[in-house]
Scaffold this active site. Structure first.
Site: not given
Length: 326
Positions: A88-89, A137, A154, A160, A246
């Site tokens: 996904k990056d 999200r 982040r 997190r 992004c």
């Protein structure tokens, strides 16, 4: 071109705990496929720009390519032989001279709801503070619960989780795959619906990147998982059509059933007030050109979603404003 048995296969990886865990999995798999000891498949840790910047969202500093740029430069320069990325990056277009050589079997693609106080997303009280760094999200959460207060989150997974446990947020959202790979799945209170929280294209999958022409080594074939590769081709086709980054809230996910592939893709406004979605199928998943067909399906559905959204493009300032005050 195959790697000689005596030559070390240097694997480039980010330095985060998750990246090292993922690359370690691939290190062992490559070593097994080639009959090599682990010292012949060393991990080369590379700090990326995305790792260094922790106080801003990626859209403010250049997008998710910041997690791959330095590693790809090392691959092109010959300082490493293989790069391991979270799929996904990986941007939609590969840099000249590089290619995705293999895609291992996918992990759980869902998003995870994590909270010390509330058992599910639906149980969050009005105005609850929800932590995420993902515009997708954010948009999906607000589409269901416009009352939520979205706050930037982040840092690595442990950071997190600690911040949530210390009460900075009422709940946070993370990828289930990362938690599973780090052995932290006990933190998950709820695996969110794939329908309500359609994953990012490629979520849960890894990308093994090489230089062009170095993709026919024995280990490449051993690690590639054809059905995962087929699903990812469809999802990344949609991402390409939707200009997924992004800066845009984009979801795409492919599943299999009765010999066909079903792809669903969507785009959302950052505040969740608008949501455009299309689904379609690829009939013969065993055809010789199935991967090209899957990519075309993704591009077609993504194009339809883009047309449905029309010219409702969102500026960086609007996105930033929405993230600051949802």
């Amino acid at each position: 071109m195959s790697f000689p048995a005596a030559k070390a296969i240097r694997i480039g990886t980010r330095r985060s705990m998750l990246a090292l865990a993922q690359s370690g999995m691939m290190q062992r798999a490559i070593a097994d496929a080639m009959g090599l000891s682990l010292d012949k498949v060393p991990l080369v840790e590379i700090v990326t720009t995305g790792d260094r910047i922790q106080d801003r969202r990626l859209l403010e500093v250049g997008g998710k390519a910041l997690f791959t740029k330095e590693i790809e430069e090392a691959l092109l320069d010959g300082r490493i032989d293989v790069a391991i990325h979270s799929m996904k990056d990986v941007p939609a277009e590969q840099p000249p001279g590089l290619m995705i050589a293999a895609i291992p079997e996918r992990e759980d693609a869902t998003d995870a709801f994590i909270s010390s106080q509330y058992e599910s997303f639906d149980a969050l009280p009005v105005g609850a503070r929800l932590g995420t760094a993902s515009l997708r999200r954010q948009a999906q959460a607000l589409a269901l619960r416009p009352d939520l207060k979205i706050e930037m989150l982040r840092g690595n997974i442990d950071t997190r989780l600690r911040r949530e446990a210390e009460g900075e947020f009422d709940a946070i959202l993370l990828a289930t795959a990362g938690l599973n790979r780090l052995g932290r799945s006990e933190a998950i209170r709820e695996r969110l619906s794939l329908d309500a929280f359609l994953p990012a294209p490629g979520q849960g999958a890894l990308a093994i990147q090489t230089r062009e022409g170095e993709n026919n080594a024995a280990w490449v074939q051993a690690l590639n998982h054809p059905m995962t590769a087929l699903a990812i081709a469809a999802e990344r086709g949609a991402m390409t059509a939707l200009e997924g980054s992004c800066r845009t809230a984009v979801g795409a996910h492919a599943t299999f059933g009765d010999g066909h592939l079903l792809l669903t893709t969507e785009m959302l406004s950052p505040d969740g007030s608008a949501r455009w979605r299309r689904s379609g199928t690829l009939g013969d998943i065993h055809a010789a050109d199935a991967e090209a067909g899957a990519r075309t399906l993704g591009e077609t559905l993504g194009g339809q979603v883009h047309a449905m959204a029309g010219d409702q493009q969102v500026s960086d300032q609007q996105v930033s404003d929405q993230q600051a005050q949802p």
